[in-house]
Structures are given as C-alpha cells and as structure tokens.
Design an enzyme around this catalytic site. Structure first.
Site, PDB file in Angstrom:
ATOM      1  N   GLY A   7      -4.257  -2.921   5.378  1.00 58.33           N
ATOM      2  CA  GLY A   7      -3.717  -4.082   4.681  1.00 58.33           C
ATOM      3  C   GLY A   7      -4.412  -5.382   5.001  1.00 58.33           C
ATOM      4  N   ARG A   8      -4.720  -5.621   6.278  1.00 61.44           N
ATOM      5  CA  ARG A   8      -5.306  -6.908   6.652  1.00 61.44           C
ATOM      6  C   ARG A   8      -6.768  -7.034   6.230  1.00 61.44           C
ATOM      7  NH1 ARG A   8      -3.919  -3.574  10.474  1.00 61.44           N
ATOM      8  NH2 ARG A   8      -5.317  -2.874  12.136  1.00 61.44           N
ATOM      9  N   LYS A  50       0.828  -1.207   0.000  1.00 61.67           N
ATOM     10  CA  LYS A  50       0.000   0.000   0.000  1.00 61.67           C
ATOM     11  C   LYS A  50       0.862   1.256   0.000  1.00 61.67           C
ATOM     12  CE  LYS A  50      -3.605   2.366   2.645  1.00 61.67           C
ATOM     13  NZ  LYS A  50      -4.493   2.315   3.845  1.00 61.67           N
ATOM     14  N   LYS A  91       8.986  -0.941  12.369  1.00 61.59           N
ATOM     15  CA  LYS A  91       9.550  -0.521  11.090  1.00 61.59           C
ATOM     16  C   LYS A  91      10.535   0.641  11.283  1.00 61.59           C
ATOM     17  CE  LYS A  91       5.508  -1.812   8.294  1.00 61.59           C
ATOM     18  NZ  LYS A  91       4.426  -1.298   7.421  1.00 61.59           N
ATOM     19  N   GLU A 149      -3.097  -8.046  15.187  1.00 62.18           N
ATOM     20  CA  GLU A 149      -2.660  -6.734  14.719  1.00 62.18           C
ATOM     21  C   GLU A 149      -3.755  -5.699  14.913  1.00 62.18           C
ATOM     22  OE1 GLU A 149      -1.351  -5.416  10.407  1.00 62.18           O
ATOM     23  OE2 GLU A 149       0.317  -6.390  11.450  1.00 62.18           O
ATOM     24  N   GLU A 153      10.769  -5.086   3.317  1.00 63.50           N
ATOM     25  CA  GLU A 153      10.862  -6.465   2.842  1.00 63.50           C
ATOM     26  C   GLU A 153      10.418  -6.568   1.381  1.00 63.50           C
ATOM     27  OE1 GLU A 153       9.611  -6.782   7.249  1.00 63.50           O
ATOM     28  OE2 GLU A 153       9.247  -5.457   5.537  1.00 63.50           O
ATOM     29  N   HIS A 205      -2.386 -34.667  17.720  1.00 63.88           N
ATOM     30  CA  HIS A 205      -1.144 -35.391  17.976  1.00 63.88           C
ATOM     31  C   HIS A 205      -0.005 -34.450  18.357  1.00 63.88           C
ATOM     32  CE1 HIS A 205      -2.883 -39.167  16.390  1.00 63.88           C
ATOM     33  NE2 HIS A 205      -3.543 -38.348  15.596  1.00 63.88           N
TER      34      HIS A 205
END
Length: 496
Positions: free
Chosen positions: A266-267, A208, A485, A352, A214, A383
């Site tokens: 973003g999410r 965005k 950041k 978040e 990254e 398990h």
C-alpha cells in the site's frame, strides 16, 4: 536471490568498525570538536541535491558505510527487486512498485511481462477516465459534470495520493475538488457531506484487500447517503482493489473496478490505480509527468554506483544516524508549503516499512533500526519544536528540505524563507548541549513540479528499501499493523 550473508549485519567486522567511529564522533561532537565532519561533496541527480556537509559523518565513516553496502549486497538486492524476484519473503511476494511508473527504461527491463501488461492496462484506464472527466464526457447520472472527487481509503490508500493532490493543487482546474475520507470518526463524513452535491460527486473506494474496516464502514455510510438521492451508483462509484469480487459484492460494477497488483504494498502503490484521485484532479499530463519523475529516479537508482546513488546515500545516512549515532528520532522539516503533506507520507513509508525488531530470517536484532520520523513545515517549526532540536539532550537526525522555486512570484518572501533555511541549517549544526547533538543534512529540489515531486518520492521509497537491506530486515511486510487489525476485530466481536 540466494545469500550467504551472516544472520545479522552486526556480526560483521565492518559493522564493528562503524560502531567504534560512531563512539568517537559522538564524543567529539559533544565536546564541540567537529573536525573531519562534513567532508563529503554534495550529491545530485534528477534535480535533487543531497548536502551532507553538516552531517556528523566523517570520510572514514562514509567509506565504511559504502563497504557495508557492498557487503550487504545492495546492488544485487536492488536488481532482484526491480526484476520482480521474491524479496518480500515473509509473504512470498515481489515488490515491483517501480514498474507502476515504468516507461520502458532499463530499471525494470527484466520485470515479468505479464506484470508489465497489467500495469499498462490499468494506466490506460486511468488515462481515459482522467481525459474524459476533464473534457466533460465523464458525468454523473443526471448529466451534471463532476465537481468533487471523494477518496475513501486509509494509510497507503490515502497518503501518496493526498500528498500529490495537495502539493500540485494549483494545477487542478477551477471548480474541481478532491476530498479524502479515512478516519472512523464520523465527524469527518458529517462535515464533508454538508458541502457535497450527490449529483456531481465521484467516489473512489480504495483498499487493496477490500477488507479494511475503516474504509468499508466509511464507504457504507457514504453509500447510504448517496442512495437517498435515487442516482445510479454505476455512474458515480469506483473501486481500486486487488479483490474485484469483494468490491462487486458491495454494488460497484466490475467495469468500475481498477486493479491493485498483489506485488505492490500500500505505501508504495500511489503510482498505480491508488493514484486515481490525483490523476482525476490534476489531469493526465501532470500525473504522467509525476510518473516520469519517479521513473527517472528509478533509472538513476538502477544504474548509479553506490557512491553516487541518491537512495543509497540516504539509506546509509539513515543507518548511520539511527543505529550507530543513536539518533532515535529523525526530524524532516520542509521549507516549502507544497510539502506540507510530505512528512506524513514519509513517516508511514519509513516507520511501517522499517519499524522491525527481527531480521528477515526471524532472528531478534541486537541493534536499533528505524527512527521515529516526525516534523512539518520548517518555518513554522522554528516557533514550536526547533528549541528542542537546538538544545535538546538527545542525539537527533535532522533533514531540512528546500526548493529553489519556493515562494515563486514573491521575491521578498523567497529571500526571507531562504535566509531562514540557511540560518537554521547553521544554527542546528552547532553544539547546543553537552549531551545532545544534531546530525543535519540538507536536501534541495530544483523545482516542485510534478516531475521533481515524483523523483523525490521514488528516491525516498528506494532509500527505505536500501535501509532495510542494510539492517537485514524485510521492509515490505507489516506484521505489527496486521496484528492491530486482528485485535480490533476481536474486540468488535466480543463487544457485539
């Protein structure tokens, strides 16, 4: 939207009443007395059923939670959000994610027309690209058909699209693959490049801000590899961003930039251009059905009363567990392999959004908010971590997710899987420790086609916002992420 609410929800008499009921409930559970729990009838909408009959939730507690929802003005806050009012107060923004999947229903009828037209323009571009790719009209520089789609993005620019692609991968045509590059560790890229042919690879750089470290570093590394083949970047490289000029500065032409609106975080953004890799992989008919499933959940959320409203019920459950019963973890275990990526997506969405320690007015909180969300595929979990769920010494919230079409085509597998789901639901809801207990709910889908997956994801998004309003926090900013950041940039400057 103006409000006359107290500075903190905990100042309310309803809140104090819930705390008293919770103390009594926890004591009774530890003594093995579950009387009065699980009195709620299952709640269904959009092909999703919530079954709280094993929840540590009495009828009295539910009534007070519904009163809290009314006191916290959930209906008015929902309406303000869907109308495009500023609900992200710290950033001065709307939170109009539902508009990205709107098809003219009542949910977003009051949304700003300019925002609506922007959504339609981007959706039309995605539609055209998807149709052209599947028809063979969208090709690389040499005329080769695309066989691989690489999404370069992290967090909200990855998780939603990755979940969609993984869950519905059986709908993709043979010979078309999607890959997600996010991690700064270059090993991810090294392994991927060994399998790619530059002539038949399409790249989507998704950020965005177009400033995510990254994403930009990974994109530069991939671009250096790509440029070594002498191919035209404009035929292979696309950007999804709210900062078109920044994308163009990296050599991606303006015609290849798709917009991310300022009013979506973003999410919550996979329903728009951030979902481009999924639209390209699955084809537009499947992608549109996913959008329509989300839109159906929006219509339910916008019109159903709180008592019958799925997102509101999930939010009430969450607040009851985390704040009042002291469940600091929420395990989500899915009994359907198609939901393998769902937990990571839900983890980011909840933690978040609602991992906050101050109110939306900046007042320090005197109660717990979001739990730690974790889990995975339930049958595998039996398990690994189910022993702790069964006899661990802490209170835990547990949600088991099943689907009526899991293991379709293999009756013996389906029978066994459903037997395990039911057995674990019963086992985990029984007393297992004098100190710990589980408050267990079940969520069942009629199917896991694009429509129902869309309805499920939209329901969880709205539940997250509702929980934030109940806690009195802003679910739409992420100051902790932004601090990380800034500190990373500072370390990089000092090292270099």
């Amino acid at each position: 939207m103006t409000s006359t609410l107290p500075l903190l929800p905990s100042e309310s008499a309803i809140w104090r009443g819930l705390a008293a009921i919770a103390r009594d409930s926890a004591t009774r559970i530890r003594l093995g007395d579950g009387a009065g729990h699980g009195a709620q009838a299952p709640l269904s909408a959009c092909g999703i059923e919530i079954d709280d009959r094993r929840r540590a939730l009495t009828s009295d507690a539910l009534e007070l939670l519904l009163a809290l929802a009314d006191e916290r003005q959930l209906g008015a806050r929902r309406d303000a959000m869907l109308a495009g009012e500023v609900v992200n107060r710290s950033e001065g923004r709307a939170a109009l994610g539902a508009l990205l999947r709107d098809f003219g229903g009542v949910a977003c009828r009051r949304a700003p027309e300019a925002a609506r037209q922007s959504v339609l323009r981007t959706r039309a571009r995605m539609h055209a690209m998807s149709e052209q790719l599947h028809a063979g009209a969208l090709r690389g520089s040499t005329g080769a058909r695309f066989t691989d789609i690489v999404n370069v993005g992290i967090g909200g620019s990855e998780f939603g699209a990755r979940l969609l692609c993984d869950a519905l991968q059986d709908l993709a045509p043979a010979g078309l693959r999607v890959h997600f590059v996010s991690n700064l560790d270059a090993l991810q890229i090294t392994r991927l490049l060994a399998r790619l042919d530059a002539e038949s690879t399409l790249f989507v750089v998704s950020s965005k801000s177009f400033g995510t470290v990254e994403t930009l570093l990974n994109a530069r590394t991939l671009r250096r590899w790509f440029d070594g083949f002498g191919l035209r970047a404009e035929d292979h490289w696309f950007a999804v961003t709210g900062k078109a000029a920044a994308a163009e500065a990296t050599g991606i032409p303006a015609a290849n930039v798709l917009d991310v609106p300022d009013w979506v975080g973003g999410r919550f953004s996979a329903w728009g251009a951030v979902g481009l890799p999924a639209a390209l992989l699955l084809g537009w008919p499947a992608y549109e059905q996913w959008l329509r499933g989300g839109a159906a959940a929006d219509e339910h959320f916008a019109t159903a009363p709180a008592r019958e409203n799925l997102p509101m019920r999930l939010a009430l459950d969450n607040v009851w567990h985390s704040t009042f019963l002291g469940c600091q973890t929420h395990c989500i275990a899915a009994y359907d392999d198609r939901l393998a990526e769902f937990i990571t997506w839900a983890q980011q969405l909840e933690m978040e959004s609602n991992g906050k320690s101050v109110s939306e007015d900046g007042v320090p909180l005197d109660y717990d908010t979001a739990p730690v969300v974790w889990g995975g595929l339930g049958n595998n979990g039996q398990h690994t971590y189910f022993q702790l769920l069964r006899e661990g010494t802490m209170p835990k919230a547990v949600t088991l997710i099943g689907c009526r079409t899991a293991s379709r085509g293999y009756a013996d597998h389906a029978d066994e899987l459903n037997a395990h789901l039911g057995a674990q639901a019963d086992a985990l809801s029984r007393p297992g420790s004098t100190r710990g207990f589980n408050s267990l709910g079940m969520l069942t889908l009629d199917d896991l086609d694009p429509f129902h997956l869309g309805a499920l994801m939209a329901t969880f998004e709205h539940a997250t916002a509702c929980a934030g309003w109940l806690w009195g926090i802003n679910s739409f900013d992420q100051p902790g992420v932004e601090l990380g950041k800034k500190l990373a940039a500072q370390f990089q400057r000092e090292a270099g």
